[in-house]
Design a protein around this motif. Structure first.
Motif, PDB file in Angstrom:
ATOM      1  N   ARG A  21      16.098  12.513  24.289  1.00 51.08           N
ATOM      2  CA  ARG A  21      16.413  12.596  25.736  1.00 51.08           C
ATOM      3  C   ARG A  21      16.047  13.726  26.334  1.00 51.08           C
ATOM      4  O   ARG A  21      16.561  14.960  25.928  1.00 51.08           O
ATOM      5  N   HIS A  98      16.789   1.959  31.349  1.00 53.99           N
ATOM      6  CA  HIS A  98      16.815   2.836  32.432  1.00 53.99           C
ATOM      7  C   HIS A  98      18.209   2.359  32.784  1.00 53.99           C
ATOM      8  O   HIS A  98      18.798   3.064  33.926  1.00 53.99           O
ATOM      9  N   SER A 134      16.818  12.761  35.246  1.00 56.13           N
ATOM     10  CA  SER A 134      16.210  11.782  34.541  1.00 56.13           C
ATOM     11  C   SER A 134      15.981  10.834  35.781  1.00 56.13           C
ATOM     12  O   SER A 134      15.072  10.093  35.610  1.00 56.13           O
ATOM     13  N   ARG A 139      13.104   7.821  34.981  1.00 55.91           N
ATOM     14  CA  ARG A 139      13.802   7.293  33.746  1.00 55.91           C
ATOM     15  C   ARG A 139      15.043   6.591  33.778  1.00 55.91           C
ATOM     16  O   ARG A 139      15.586   5.753  32.741  1.00 55.91           O
TER      17      ARG A 139
END
Length: 356
Positions: A21, A98, A134, A139
């Protein structure tokens, strides 16, 4: 484990196991690594990790990797594979990954609201926070609906055996501070699947929200201090520091009255300037009112103002975690007895290995 989490890990094969991540809320710039049967989050994208003495060699046919230090094999590690629910998407085409992600080995985690009232203003934002990264990278999505969360949670339980769920949120306002969003989300998930849930938010302005969160299906609560000393809080998290530590302790006491002893927890980030004695004395105070102090090593995230801040030395972490583990044992507040959440998962700290 303590050394890995402080030094980080270099990977001979960066694609091994589930994807790491980058950015976002929660443990970031990490990769899940299984050591002696226990899955922990280890930094792999930080500056410290790039110069770490630890190297994971390419995995063998069984999926295991040799852990090397200075050219000497010091252990055998594994990397959890990507969960099956990541291959799915909603009817409107949003990938399940997501909406929620796998943390550690068996924890589903989501940031229900991927924005915060302070994030865009560096004079107010937490200097270690990457909640918007993110989202900017595409993402995740800004707001996960209760229906989406319920759909993904059910799939994660059925396909991957997820055991509990963490729901955190950016702070949307200065009144309920995200509690209402968590209530709506938890109610939908619990209607779809029997999954223990930890909700995480700042202390709401009114303690009545604790009973509402409990009634919605939230089993455990996290309200994260992160930093203790007032001068450090004002410098590192200037907006959040407007909620004084005293208010946190008032909220902790009220929340324990609703959720029960050991079902309310707080993150404390070691390595940002708080001393060992300050951290341990605060932990002692938290334990006395029934709050689980989850002490984790600070991990600098790329792209944040603190990206060049050095992680804490392993010896410093051990000097905190060893006596803290003994304190928790004496108080009969073990991580395994938490119903859901970060303390129960334990992947971001080696604290539970010091419990007796």
């Amino acid at each position: 484990m303590t050394q890995l989490q402080s030094f980080g890990l270099r990977l001979a094969d960066p694609n091994v196991g589930a994807a790491s991540r980058r950015g976002g809320a929660g443990p970031s710039d990490h990769k899940a690594v299984t050591v002696d049967g226990r899955t922990i989050m280890v930094p792999v994208h930080t500056a410290a990790a790039w110069s770490s003495p630890f190297v994971a060699e390419a995995s063998d046919a069984s999926g295991a990797s040799a852990l090397m230090r200075g050219g000497i094999r010091v252990g055998r590690i594994e990397f959890p594979k990507a969960p099956r629910f990541y291959a799915l998407q909603t009817f409107d085409g949003i990938p399940y990954s997501h909406i929620a992600t796998l943390h550690g080995a068996d924890v589903l985690a989501t940031t229900v609201l991927q924005t915060c009232i302070r994030y865009e203003n560096r004079k107010k934002s937490c200097q270690f926070c990457a909640i918007g990264q993110s989202l900017a990278a595409g993402r995740t999505i800004a707001r996960k609906t209760p229906e989406q969360l319920a759909e993904v949670a059910r799939a994660a339980v059925l396909l991957d055996g997820v055991k509990h769920m963490v729901m955190t949120t950016g702070t949307p306002n200065a009144t309920d501070r995200g509690a209402e969003i968590l209530c709506d989300s938890a109610f939908a998930v619990k209607a779809a699947v029997d999954l223990p849930i930890q909700g995480q938010c700042e202390p709401p302005g009114d303690d009545v929200w604790f009973a509402r969160m409990k009634a919605s299906g939230i089993d455990a609560l996290g309200m994260h201090l992160e930093v203790i000393a007032p001068e450090l809080r004002a410098r590192i998290m200037p907006g959040k520091a407007k909620v004084p530590v005293g208010r946190y302790f008032e909220a902790f006491a009220a929340a324990v009255g609703v959720f029960g002893r050991n079902q309310v927890s707080t993150y404390l980030l070691a390595g940002l300037g708080d001393t060992r004695d300050s951290i341990l004395s605060t932990c002692d105070k938290l334990i006395s009112i029934g709050v689980f102090p989850f002490v984790v090593p600070f991990v600098p995230i790329s792209g944040t103002p603190l990206e060049d801040h050095l992680p804490p030395d392993p010896a410093f972490m051990r000097s905190i975690l060893e006596p803290l583990g003994a304190m928790l044992t004496v108080a009969d507040m073990r991580s395994r007895d938490i119903k859901a959440g970060c303390g129960k998962c334990g992947a971001c700290s080696s604290l539970s290995t010091f419990e007796r």
